[in-house]
Design a protein around this motif. Structure first.
Motif, PDB file in Angstrom:
ATOM      1  N   PRO A 192       1.077  26.930  30.065  1.00  0.00           N
ATOM      2  CA  PRO A 192       0.470  27.176  31.375  1.00  0.00           C
ATOM      3  C   PRO A 192      -1.036  27.035  31.290  1.00  0.00           C
ATOM      4  O   PRO A 192      -1.633  27.216  30.221  1.00  0.00           O
ATOM      5  N   ARG A 233       1.735  29.139  36.107  1.00  0.00           N
ATOM      6  CA  ARG A 233       1.479  27.691  36.127  1.00  0.00           C
ATOM      7  C   ARG A 233       0.336  27.340  37.070  1.00  0.00           C
ATOM      8  O   ARG A 233      -0.279  26.285  36.946  1.00  0.00           O
ATOM      9  N   HIS A 234       0.054  28.235  38.031  1.00  0.00           N
ATOM     10  CA  HIS A 234      -1.043  28.012  38.971  1.00  0.00           C
ATOM     11  C   HIS A 234      -2.291  28.812  38.586  1.00  0.00           C
ATOM     12  O   HIS A 234      -3.215  28.955  39.400  1.00  0.00           O
ATOM     13  N   ALA A 265       2.200  28.704  44.543  1.00  0.00           N
ATOM     14  CA  ALA A 265       3.216  28.809  43.506  1.00  0.00           C
ATOM     15  C   ALA A 265       4.578  29.156  44.103  1.00  0.00           C
ATOM     16  O   ALA A 265       5.612  28.584  43.742  1.00  0.00           O
TER      17      ALA A 265
END
Length: 469
Positions: free
Chosen positions: A105, A421-422, A464
């Motif tokens: 990530p 992930r964001h 997300a």
């Protein structure tokens, strides 16, 4: 400006590698050794090198050899030198930048971590005034060994404050100073286990702190009691056969529920009937925004309730200051456990906090911080309403965090992973459940974030979540 550090005083301290039989000139060998030490980080930026005369005498070489080595490194930018001053390291080691493995990530941009306080707002000037007062007025005998309870000045200051603000019923003789809630509950568990306790009840969900580990290490069985909208479900507690229970009745962690007066009375009746102990963790009750003050349970039954408080959420966790208001029949044993643990908390810190309380600086600091945290909470709630209106926030009236329940169809672990992930770090509620399942939810700590960061974080979280729908 950075503070100068004197790294070495002799050539031996520099670990210079000089080989007189080598073909390479001595000044180059000396320069190479110092250069390698700087690159490896053994000589840090700002470190002072020994005078050239000292190095020359220690190595048995002429001073001109060392001067030439130093001058070469100055020319290369590794050292800096000025007339009449020290020769200092002017370059730092360069660590290799680690490559981020593919698929990892991205770095965290916004961290909604809970359990934090804004330490940048620590009242340094007021604290320093108290430190100066302590150092200039404290009698010498206060700096000798004390008993495990701590200094009397802090006992008096704490009971005066807590009886006034938190509605406790405390006497200075019943205070034991400790290093935060973790140590406080550890001391209590040790004493209870020595007295024959076998089972400890905790709220479910509850923090992943040391309580469960300490209880297990002491041989106590840990039992989770489910939590409802208003806190622990007392009917389940009454069926646990526990010898003690750890509660957060004024602001249940993490759901934010407030235990009602009727439920508190039932908990106390249960404790008195079983001769059990209620351990009240009053971790953030000073921060309230949309509700009237709620007194501590200890004030209702001081012989059955241990009140646990700390400066971690109000001032700074790094102070490592906590306190227990202990029933009279437990004080001596808890104090003895404290002595065995660390011989007592630092005296100067205790006396400083006592003066800080007596001056009214603690009250002033809380008055300054409440509107700051309220604005951040409001920014979080506004962003939730705008970006993720189907999330249901709870426990918003006090504290430094908010829980938002997820709607059906959104998996908690998937949301947490998508947020990462964001670039958004946020925790779910599920890891803090012991045995009783419940809805998925997210824990948003807002104390250390600006309103702008909160808005940006919620926008990224909404993006997300959109990828999961």
């Amino acid at each position: 400006m950075g503070r100068t550090r004197t790294n070495s005083s002799t050539a031996e301290d520099l670990l210079l590698d000089v080989d007189r039989s080598a073909a390479e000139p001595l000044h180059r060998q000396i320069a190479a050794s110092i250069r390698d030490s700087i690159r490896a980080g053994r000589l840090r930026l700002g470190a002072s090198l020994p005078p050239t005369r000292t190095v020359a005498a220690d190595l048995g070489v002429s001073r001109g050899v060392v001067v030439e080595a130093y001058q070469q490194l100055v020319a290369e930018g590794y050292l800096t030198s000025r007339a009449g001053g020290y020769t200092q390291v002017a370059a730092g080691s360069v660590a290799a930048r680690a490559e981020r493995p593919a698929g990892d990530p991205p770095p965290v941009r916004i961290d909604f971590g809970y359990g934090r306080t804004d330490v940048s707002s620590f009242p340094r000037a007021a604290w320093l005034r108290s430190v100066r007062t302590v150092l200039t007025t404290t009698p010498n005998e206060r700096f000798a060994y004390l008993d495990g309870r701590g200094v009397p000045e802090l006992h008096d200051a704490l009971t005066g404050y807590l009886n006034r603000v938190r509605g406790t019923s405390a006497h200075p003789d019943n205070v034991v100073v400790c290093s935060g809630f973790g140590q406080g509950v550890s001391l209590l568990v040790q004493v209870l286990a020595a007295r024959g306790a076998r089972r400890l009840a905790v709220e479910d969900p509850s923090p992943d702190d040391d309580t469960r580990l300490v209880a297990a290490a002491a041989g106590l069985e840990v039992v989770g009691v489910p939590v409802g909208t208003d806190g622990i479900l007392v009917e389940h507690l009454e069926n646990t056969d526990a010898d003690a229970v750890v509660l957060t009745p004024s602001h249940q962690w993490p759901t934010g529920g407030v235990l009602s007066a009727a439920a508190r009375a039932r908990v106390i009746a249960w404790a008195q009937r079983r001769r059990a102990l209620v351990i009240e963790d009053d971790y953030d009750a000073e921060y309230r925004y949309d509700r009237s003050p709620i007194g501590a349970m200890q004030g209702l039954a001081p012989d059955s309730v241990v009140y646990c408080g700390t400066a971690s959420k109000t001032l700074a966790p790094g102070l490592r200051l906590g306190w227990l208001l202990t029933p009279a029949h437990l004080v001596d044993d808890v104090a003895a456990a404290k002595v065995l643990a660390d011989r007592g908390s630092p005296v100067i810190d205790q006396l400083t906090f006592a003066d800080f309380l007596d001056r009214g600086e603690f009250d002033r600091h809380l008055r300054r911080m409440r509107p700051v945290y309220r604005r951040r909470r409001d920014a979080l709630l506004d962003a939730l309403r705008t970006r993720l209106p189907d999330l249901e926030p709870v426990g918003v009236a006090a504290g430094q965090h908010v829980v938002a329940w997820l709607p059906p169809g959104l998996d908690e672990s998937a949301v947490v992973a998508a947020a990462a992930r964001h670039g958004v770090a946020v925790k779910g509620v599920s890891p803090y459940r012991l045995a009783h399942p419940g809805p998925g939810g997210l824990i948003f700590g807002y104390a250390t974030l600006t309103e702008r960061a909160i808005a940006d974080g919620m926008a990224a979280l909404a993006d997300a979540v959109a990828t999961l729908r």
